[in-house]
Structure formats: structure tokens, C-alpha cells
Design a protein around this motif. Structure first.
Motif: not given
Lengths: 201, 257
Positions: B205-206, B208-209, B212-213, B216-219, B222-223, B226-227, B231
Motif C-alpha cells: 500500500k505504501y 509507491d511512497s 518515491d524515496v 526518486g531521491s538523489a540520496d 539521507a532522505q 531524516l524522514i 516521524n
């Protein structure tokens, strides 16, 4: 109304150049009230809900989200924060190009996130003043999900939102980390990073 | 349920919990001044990045898993989700009692009773509609309430982002689930099965999110770090934008942007 009155772009739109803007600066800034901050987020949330309910294609929704960001967010602030210290070595043209690319990137990225709220609804709760900003709390209700928090920060001076927390995850910090990583990947080349940014999100 | 059966896991659990607590918490590092920029303390970053690369490779075949989980009908997915939540409630209650949060513990006890009966053994979440929404807790949170520091960030193989404190909590939770301890052997495995299925379905379910991380992220390391940290601190009530993480809307020069 608030945003047209206070924003830098609004003033520039009225035909005031940089010199005139300097003359305007000493005038005491009109602070936004808690009610105005809440009303801003109320309108933004209503617009977002309308887009979520519209059932448009993804690209159609992203275009709508860009308009919402432009109308309610302090985009110059978001862009400047995300670029961080690297902004100091950017030329005026690079800053403009970055701002434009960043607005598109953020609309795509957060537009896709909000698009997952289809069938759901965002409700504005209350607001509280924190130093020179207002924190406006919202709750997102999705079918068959536990509700979760989205919090907007509205600048007292700008009258626009300049940060957004989704379940505690801070958009400004997240995007500054991401832009920093994109710059590192290009060994600090701003133009290359801006070109990447136009395709990212 | 015989006395002998009850005795065995209790002893094992005490030993495991004590061992984990001692080893884990003794190692919970605290950052020195300037060692945690943006609230991120990650002294083991090179090792963590290797684990991240491994996890990313594991996740790659699952990319687009959203489609796979989409093949499972919504009501079935919801049922598994409700069942897993109901089965985890006794552990949540135990932790909230340890945290001294009696109100939340009793609301969750009621939630468990309502969903286990009216909700047909946990398949339906009746309690949420009665003003008793989902409210989860774990031993990592208990350690936080008891004043243990978060420790360094770490990325665990398969499981993903964690902190030292959260990792110790997960380990203790593994051996102290009241439902598993109360049930005889085959039923215990059904419980585990439900929980693992639920994890797999929510990953879909999650998905896709997460995709994305990760892609889709350059790093993405690190993303994700941090997330996760933001959270987790938000869930523990450790951090709200108002405090040290407050960002001043006028402190930046936006000229030219």
C-alpha cells in the motif's frame, strides 16, 4: 486578499521596482492575525480538497497544485531555505531559475502525495502562535485509515505558509537535504542541479 | 495452558529482556556538541550505508508492489490490517502500563475487548467508530518514557531505519508479546503469520511512497534517515516544530528568489 497585499510579488506586480521596494521597507510591516492565518489555510485546504475530489488526471492535478502553491505558499522562502548556504554563490539568474524549477518540483512531488488522499478529506483544526509564526493544525481523514496530522506554518509577516509537516516530517528540512544531495551528485554545479530539478519529483 | 508451559517462556523472556536491555542500552550513544547537525546523529554512517544498499537491492524486486497488493481485495486487506492491530493491542497495553499511561492503556483494553467481540475476533475495527481510535505503542517508546536516550541512528537489515533505542525495543517486543506467550504453539505461529502478512500488504500500500524515496531521491539513505527520525520523534511526542527545531520565517535572505 491578504496575500495580494503583503507579498513581495504583489508589490512588484503593482509596478514598484527594486528602488521603490527599498523605500517601502521602513514602513512597519503589518502582521497577520491568527484568524487570518487560519483563514489562509482554510482556503488552501478547500482548494486542495477540490483538486482531490476533481478526479482529474495526474498532470492536471499537478498543474492545479502548482497554482495552489503559488497562491498560498511563500515560495521565495521555500526555495531560499532549500538551497541553503549554496544560495550565497548563486547569481540572480540562477536564483530565478532555481525558484522556478523548485516550484515545479515541489508541485509534482507533493501533488503526487496529496493525490493519494483521493476519497479523503482534510479538516482544519485550530491554530496557535509560535514566535513569529502561526502553527495551523489539520487532520487528514482517509477511508479505512487512522486519521493523521498535517501542520502548516504561516509566517506572521508574509501571511503565507512557509513550512508543512506531514506526521512530523518537516518539508523544509527534507527538501534542503534533497537539494543538497542533488548538488553533491553534480559536484556543486548549480546549473546542472537546476536542470535535474526540472525533471525530478 | 499448563503452569509448566507458562513458566518456561517467562524465564526465557526475563533472561532475553535483561540481556537485551543491558547490551543495547549500555551502547546507546549520545551525541557530543556539534555531532548531530539537523538532529541527525549517525556515527556509523558508512556501515549503515552498506546496509541501506543491501535493503535497497531487496526492495527492488518489490518495486511496483503496490500493484500486487492491489490485487488483494480491499475488504480482505482491511480485515488483515484490523486483525493484526487487535493482536498487537495486548502488547501496546502492557507497554502503556509500563509507561504509566493508565488512561491510554484502559482505552486500548476497551478497544481490544470491543474489537475481539463485536468486531468478530478482530476482523472489524468497531472501536474506532466508537471514539476509540488506533493508538499503538512499543517498548522503544517505554524506554523513551523511562528517560533512555535515543542513541545513534542505525539502518537494520530487512527491517530498515531505526535508532539504537528503537532497536532494543523491537528486540524486547519480539520476546514479550502477551498474545504469543499466552497461546499454545500452533496458534502462536498463526499470529506471527497475520502480522507478517499485514506488513507485506501495507508495504504494498505504501509501496509507491517508499519507491518515491528509494528510487526518486538523489540520496535515498539521507532522505530515509531524516524522514524516519522526524516521524519517530513526532510519534513519541519528542519534537514539535515549536521547540528547538523552530524555523524562523524571517531569518533567511530571500532576495532574488
Amino acid at each position: 486578499m491578504v496575500r495580494q497585499f503583503y507579498s513581495r510579488r504583489g508589490l512588484l506586480g503593482m509596478g514598484l521596482g527594486a528602488g521603490a521596494a527599498a523605500l517601502v521597507a521602513p514602513v512597519p510591516a503589518l502582521a497577520v492575525s491568527a484568524a487570518q492565518a487560519e483563514a489562509l489555510i482554510d482556503r488552501a485546504v478547500r482548494d486542495i480538497n477540490a483538486v482531490i475530489a476533481s478526479g482529474k488526471s495526474e498532470s492536471g492535478m499537478i498543474a492545479d497544485f502548482r497554482r495552489i502553491f503559488e497562491a498560498y505558499a511563500d515560495l521565495p522562502y521555500l526555495a531560499a531555505y532549500a538551497l541553503g548556504v549554496d544560495g550565497r554563490r548563486a547569481s540572480p539568474a540562477q536564483k530565478r531559475a532555481f525558484s522556478d524549477a523548485f516550484a515545479g518540483y515541489i508541485s509534482r512531488k507533493y501533488g503526487k502525495r496529496f493525490r493519494q488522499f483521493i476519497g479523503g478529506n482534510i479538516e482544519v483544526g485550530g491554530s496557535r502562535k509560535v514566535k513569529n509564526a502561526y502553527e495551523v493544525s489539520c487532520t487528514v481523514y482517509l477511508r479505512g485509515e487512522a486519521p493523521f496530522d498535517v501542520t502548516f506554518f504561516v509566517g506572521e509577516k508574509s501571511g503565507r505558509f512557509y513550512n508543512l509537516y506531514i506526521e512530523g516530517v518537516n518539508m523544509l528540512l527534507t527538501e534542503r537535504t534533497e537539494i543538497g544531495a542533488m548538488l553533491d551528485r553534480r559536484r556543486g554545479d548549480l546549473d546542472a542541479m537546476i536542470a535535474d530539478l526540472r525533471k525530478a519529483g | 495452558m499448563t503452569i509448566a508451559r507458562r513458566e518456561y517462556p517467562t524465564r526465557r523472556l526475563t533472561a532475553a529482556a535483561a540481556g537485551a536491555l543491558f547490551l543495547g542500552l549500555a551502547a546507546c550513544a549520545t551525541p557530543g556538541p556539534g555531532e548531530a547537525p539537523d538532529g541527525v546523529y549517525d556515527p556509523q554512517e558508512p556501515a549503515n550505508r552498506r546496509v541501506h544498499a543491501f535493503n535497497k537491492r531487496l526492495a527492488e524486486p518489490l518495486s511496483g508492489a503496490g500493484a500486487g497488493a492491489g490485487a488483494v481485495p480491499g475488504p480482505v486487506r482491511q480485515g488483515v490490517d484490523n486483525l493484526a492491530d487487535t493482536l498487537s493491542l495486548p502488547q501496546t497495553v502492557a507497554n502503556q502500563l509500563l509507561q504509566g499511561r493508565l488512561g491510554r492503556a484502559s482505552r486500548n483494553s476497551l478497544r481490544f475487548t470491543v474489537n475481539a467481540t463485536l468486531g468478530l475476533a478482530g476482523l472489524f475495527d468497531v472501536a474506532s467508530g466508537m471514539g476509540l481510535p488506533e493508538d499503538e505503542s512499543d517498548f522503544g517508546e517505554t524506554l523513551h518514557v523511562w528517560g533512555f536516550p535515543e542513541g545513534a541512528y542505525m539502518e537494520l537489515p530487512v527491517i530498515g531505519p531505526s535508532t539504537e533505542r528503537h532497536a532494543v525495543g523491537r528486540f524486547v517486543d519480539l520476546f514479550t508479546d502477551p498474545v504469543s506467550l499466552a497461546l499454545p504453539r500452533p496458534d502462536r505461529y498463526y499470529v506471527t503469520g497475520v502480522k507478517v502478512t499485514d506488513k507485506a500488504l501495507s508495504l504494498g500500500k505504501y509501496g509507491d511512497s517508499i519507491d518515491d524515496v528509494l528510487s526518486g531521491s538523489a540520496d535515498s539513505y539521507a532522505q530515509l534517515r531524516l524522514i524516519y527520525l522526524q516521524n519517530r520523534r513526532f510519534e513519541l511526542g519528542e519534537d514539535s516544530g515549536a521547540d528547538e527545531s523552530y524555523i524562523d520565517p524571517e531569518a533567511i535572505d530571500t532576495e532574488g528568489f
